[in-house]
Every structure is written in structure tokens, then in C-alpha cells.
Design an enzyme around this catalytic site. Structure first.
Site, mmCIF file in Angstrom:
data_model
loop_
_atom_site.group_PDB
_atom_site.id
_atom_site.type_symbol
_atom_site.label_atom_id
_atom_site.label_comp_id
_atom_site.label_asym_id
_atom_site.label_seq_id
_atom_site.Cartn_x
_atom_site.Cartn_y
_atom_site.Cartn_z
ATOM 1 C CG PHE A 199 47.103 2.376 72.033
ATOM 2 C CD1 PHE A 199 46.767 3.413 72.896
ATOM 3 C CD2 PHE A 199 48.191 1.582 72.354
ATOM 4 C CE1 PHE A 199 47.508 3.660 74.041
ATOM 5 C CE2 PHE A 199 48.945 1.816 73.488
ATOM 6 C CZ PHE A 199 48.604 2.864 74.337
ATOM 7 C CG PHE A 216 40.139 12.521 67.556
ATOM 8 C CD1 PHE A 216 39.217 12.047 68.462
ATOM 9 C CD2 PHE A 216 40.926 11.612 66.880
ATOM 10 C CE1 PHE A 216 39.086 10.682 68.703
ATOM 11 C CE2 PHE A 216 40.804 10.250 67.103
ATOM 12 C CZ PHE A 216 39.872 9.786 68.017
ATOM 13 C CG LEU A 217 41.061 19.020 64.568
ATOM 14 C CD1 LEU A 217 41.971 19.840 63.662
ATOM 15 C CD2 LEU A 217 40.788 19.777 65.864
ATOM 16 C CB CYS A 257 37.191 3.651 74.721
ATOM 17 S SG CYS A 257 37.533 1.957 74.199
ATOM 18 N NE ARG A 262 30.439 -1.908 73.627
ATOM 19 C CZ ARG A 262 31.633 -2.491 73.693
ATOM 20 N NH1 ARG A 262 32.047 -3.018 74.835
ATOM 21 N NH2 ARG A 262 32.409 -2.536 72.628
ATOM 22 N N GLY A 318 30.478 17.115 66.143
ATOM 23 C CA GLY A 318 29.412 16.123 66.045
ATOM 24 C C GLY A 318 28.453 16.242 67.204
ATOM 25 C CE LYS A 353 30.892 -12.827 72.949
ATOM 26 N NZ LYS A 353 31.683 -11.810 73.721
#
Length: 432
Positions: free
Chosen positions: A150, A247-248, A258, A326, A251, A38
């Protein structure tokens, strides 16, 4: 603003974004990593993380001489004024955060740090980690600061350079102010607090978002049972400023690097102080159930049986705009489908080929139409916007059946209906 000599330990999503963005603000940054391959790639300006603007910032930093990559933290810290820890803190035994990487770095650099240096926890770590790092350092002349990130994958560079807030926690006021000053050009509100509170802010924010997603997924199921339309319901909710529109979107469940580990970690932290965080545990259980519900929806759409059924899968990454697999809910659903005997052929714009150990449940192809050919049904699991503009009449001609299960409510149901396909969404009535 004074330019600082900064070391960033770890060159993953958080570390590479932190290093490249701090260099773009004028600081001299050395990024250290334990992965030799890397480091070699990054020295050449090769960025494998799919993240808008990140490769450009790395190239600019290298060209300007403000960004450097080295192998091993011990080879980077000798002249550092600030050392950011951006190493993995994965879910460990019982759901608690595994701090082995943090402790390993501290052991490696403890005696090499210059006097007056500030060590900054950027990784998401449990409350009390700053105190633990201070104890492991055993250096009265080195301060420890908590400065949680964040950053959202897919918008990480934008989020770093346009933050809602900067949170800095430490009992050493001078060290806290030095860390806050690194971001002075950004003009963001700064929250100064103690280290435990700063550590808690990150968990509190992520777990709230997870609970919000679990709530809307549960609401989508209720809408299906009552004949309501979740899209209209969430639109009506979102205009309420106390709730907001983010976030409404229902899914196949939340995932990524996270939210799963942070929710489990906070449950463990709560249990350690004899607090039963029932609300958070219910959110985790709801998320697990949501994935099972998507499998049931897909099973019903293709006739009630999955064994031996070929399905086209659109999307494998945990969210659009990334190549991160992930804890991807798309992969979790795919693995459940495969466990019931389905044959899965998948396409994802960010995943050009199979990733051993991650995509073993599916056959990865490089074209969405190849995935559709001969499949009894099609399942959309990641919300890549380009899926909306596929040639749906062509897709219909390639599929052996008519069912399209859109777990993200991304597609235009009328476009699919005109193509002769039957659209099945989440929290909405089917359209055929």
C-alpha cells in the site's frame, strides 16, 4: 525479532522500496532484477527513482552489508527464507492483469527454492493468483502468502515504515505468521486472512480511491455549472469523519501505475464471475471524460481554437514528488492537446529531459520561464508545490496571452490576478 534472509525479485518502485526498507529493519536482503544496467547502478548505490529517502536507505543497506543486488532471481534464492515477488503486473488484453512476469519468475526458481521457503506475492495480482502460484510451484514444502503493498509514489518509504496496516493472507498459518513477523518493529495492525481476501483488499482499496476521485471531479463540474466553489464544498465534506479529507482534490483525472490497471483488472475479474460492476465502470468513464473536459477548458481559455496555438505546460509526471510518467493524466491531456494541433513546451522538476516514447507530444525544457516564453496560454497539469512560488509577474511578461489553466487548483488566483493573468481552475469561478 529474528533477522531473515530475504530475496526481493524486481527492483522497481515496490521492489526497491521493499528491499531497502526490510534491510533497514535489520534483515539480510538480496534484490534480484533482469535489467543488468539497473543492477550495476544499484550496486553502486545509484537510484534513478525519484523517491524521498530511498537512495539514502539503499546506501545505508549497502554499507551495512544487509542489502545486495544480483542479476536474475535464480542467482539469489538458494538460501532464501522468504522470497517476495515484486514484478510488474501491467494491464493486459481486455484490461486483465498480465501475470507473465510472475509466472516467469516461478518457472525460473521453482526447483531452486529451499524447503520451507515462503513465496510472497507483493505485486498487485488478481484474486486467485496465490493459488495459481502454488499450482505452478508444485512444491508441498513451499508456502505461498499474499502480502499486498500500500505504497504511494512520492511517500513510498514513509508508507512502508509507517503503515496503516499489514495484510497477510494464506492458508498456511505458520507461513503467514513468519511474513507478519518481518514487520514486527513497525507496530502496525495486522490483518490475517485467506489469500483471496488479501488479494481483494488491494483492489478494493485502490478502486475505492479511484471512485472517490471520479466523484470529486464530477462534483467539480457540477459546481462550475451551478456557481458553487468546489474548494469550499470539499472542505465541508472533508470534516465529516466518515468521508475524510484525502482524495478530495479535483484534477485532470487520475492515473499512475496503479489505479488505471487495477480498476480495469477488477472489472475483468467481476465479469469473469458474471458480475457487472457498473459503479466502477462509471468511475473509469468519468475519468476518461475528465481529461476531455480539461482540453475543452483549455481550448475555451485561449479563444476556442488550439490548432497552431503555443501552450506552456507545467508538469508531466502523474503526481508531484515523482518522475513517473506511467499513465500520467498530464501526458494524456498533453497528447489530446497536441492532437488538436497545439504546440506544447513543457517543464517538470522531475523530468529534466525528453523521454522517448513518453513525452513525444511536448518539447521538454529545463526552465519554467523558457516554457512560458511566447505561449498564448499556460496549463498546469501536475501539482508540484514550487509552481506556486514562480515569479508570476515575470511569467506574465513572457506569455503572449493571459490565460492560465490550473487543472490542480494549486495556484493562488489573487497572485496571478495581480500579475495581470486570468486564472481558470476546476470547479471554481475564473479570476481575471
Amino acid at each position: 525479532m529474528f533477522a531473515r534472509r530475504i530475496v526481493v525479485v524486481g527492483s522497481g518502485y515496490v521492489g526497491l522500496t521493499t528491499g531497502a526498507c526490510l534491510a533497514s529493519l535489520g534483515h539480510k536482503v538480496i534484490c534480484a532484477d533482469v535489467d543488468a544496467a539497473k543492477v550495476t547502478r544499484l550496486k553502486a548505490g545509484e537510484v534513478t527513482i525519484l523517491e524521498p529517502r530511498l537512495a539514502e536507505l539503499v546506501a545505508e543497506g549497502l554499507a551495512a552489508g544487509r542489502l545486495e543486488f544480483v542479476l536474475g532471481a535464480r542467482n539469489a534464492v538458494a538460501d532464501a527464507e522468504v522470497v517476495f515477488l515484486c514484478v510488474p503486473t501491467p494491464m493486459g488484453s481486455g484490461g486483465a492483469a498480465d501475470l507473465a512476469a510472475v509466472e516467469s519468475v516461478i518457472a525460473e526458481v521453482r526447483e531452486l527454492l529451499p524447503s520451507g521457503c515462503v513465496v510472497v506475492n507483493k505485486s498487485t495480482v488478481p484474486v486467485g493468483t496465490a493459488a495459481r502460484v502454488h499450482e505452478l510451484l508444485d512444491r508441498a514444502d513451499v508456502a505461498v502468502v499474499s502480502n499486498p503493498e500500500f505504497l504511494r509514489e512520492g511517500t513510498a518509504v514513509h508508507d512502508f515504515l509507517n503503515p496503516d496496516r499489514i495484510v497477510v493472507g494464506s492458508s498456511a498459518q505458520d507461513a503467514a505468521e513468519r511474513v507478519a513477523a518481518l514487520y514486527a518493529k513497525l507496530g502496525a495492525p495486522t490483518v490475517f486472512t485467506d489469500a483471496p481476501s488479501a488479494e481483494m483488499v488491494k483492489y478494493a482499496a485502490n478502486c475505492f480511491l479511484a471512485m472517490k476521485l471520479s466523484y470529486v471531479n464530477a462534483m467539480a463540474e457540477l459546481c462550475e455549472r451551478l456557481g458553487a466553489d468546489v474548494a469550499d464544498v470539499t472542505e465541508g465534506m472533508g470534516y465529516d469523519r466518515r468521508i475524510g479529507q484525502s482524495f478530495l482534490q479535483p484534477g485532470p483525472g487520475w492515473g499512475g501505475s496503479c489505479l488505471p490497471k487495477d480498476t480495469h483488472a477488477l472489472v475483468q475479474v467481476a465479469e469473469a464471475v458474471d458480475f457487472d460492476f457498473m459503479l466502477l465502470r462509471a468511475s473509469i468513464d468519468t475519468n476518461t471524460r475528465q481529461r476531455d473536459r480539461m482540453v475543452a477548458k483549455i481550448r475555451d481559455a485561449v479563444g476556442g481554437v488550439l490548432d497552431g496555438v503555443r501552450l506552456a505546460v507545467l508538469g508531466l509526471a502523474f503526481k508531484a514528488g515523482t518522475n513517473d510518467l506511467r499513465d500520467s493524466p498530464a501526458l494524456a491531456v498533453a497528447e489530446k492537446l497536441r492532437a488538436e494541433g497545439a504546440e506544447l513546451v513543457a517543464f517538470d522538476p522531475g523530468i529534466p529531459a525528453a523521454v522517448p516514447g513518453m513525452t513525444d507530444a511536448v518539447r521538454v525544457v529545463s526552465d519554467p520561464y523558457q516554457a512560458a516564453e511566447g505561449a498564448l496560454g499556460l496549463v498546469l497539469l501536475t501539482e508540484w508545490p514550487e509552481f506556486r512560488t514562480l515569479d508570476w509577474p515575470r511569467v506574465a511578461g513572457l506569455l503572449a496571452g493571459k490565460a492560465v489553466v490550473d487543472t490542480r487548483n494549486l495556484l493562488d488566483a489573487d497572485v496571478l490576478r495581480r500579475a495581470g493573468l486570468a486564472w481558470h481552475g476546476v470547479g471554481r469561478s475564473p479570476v481575471a
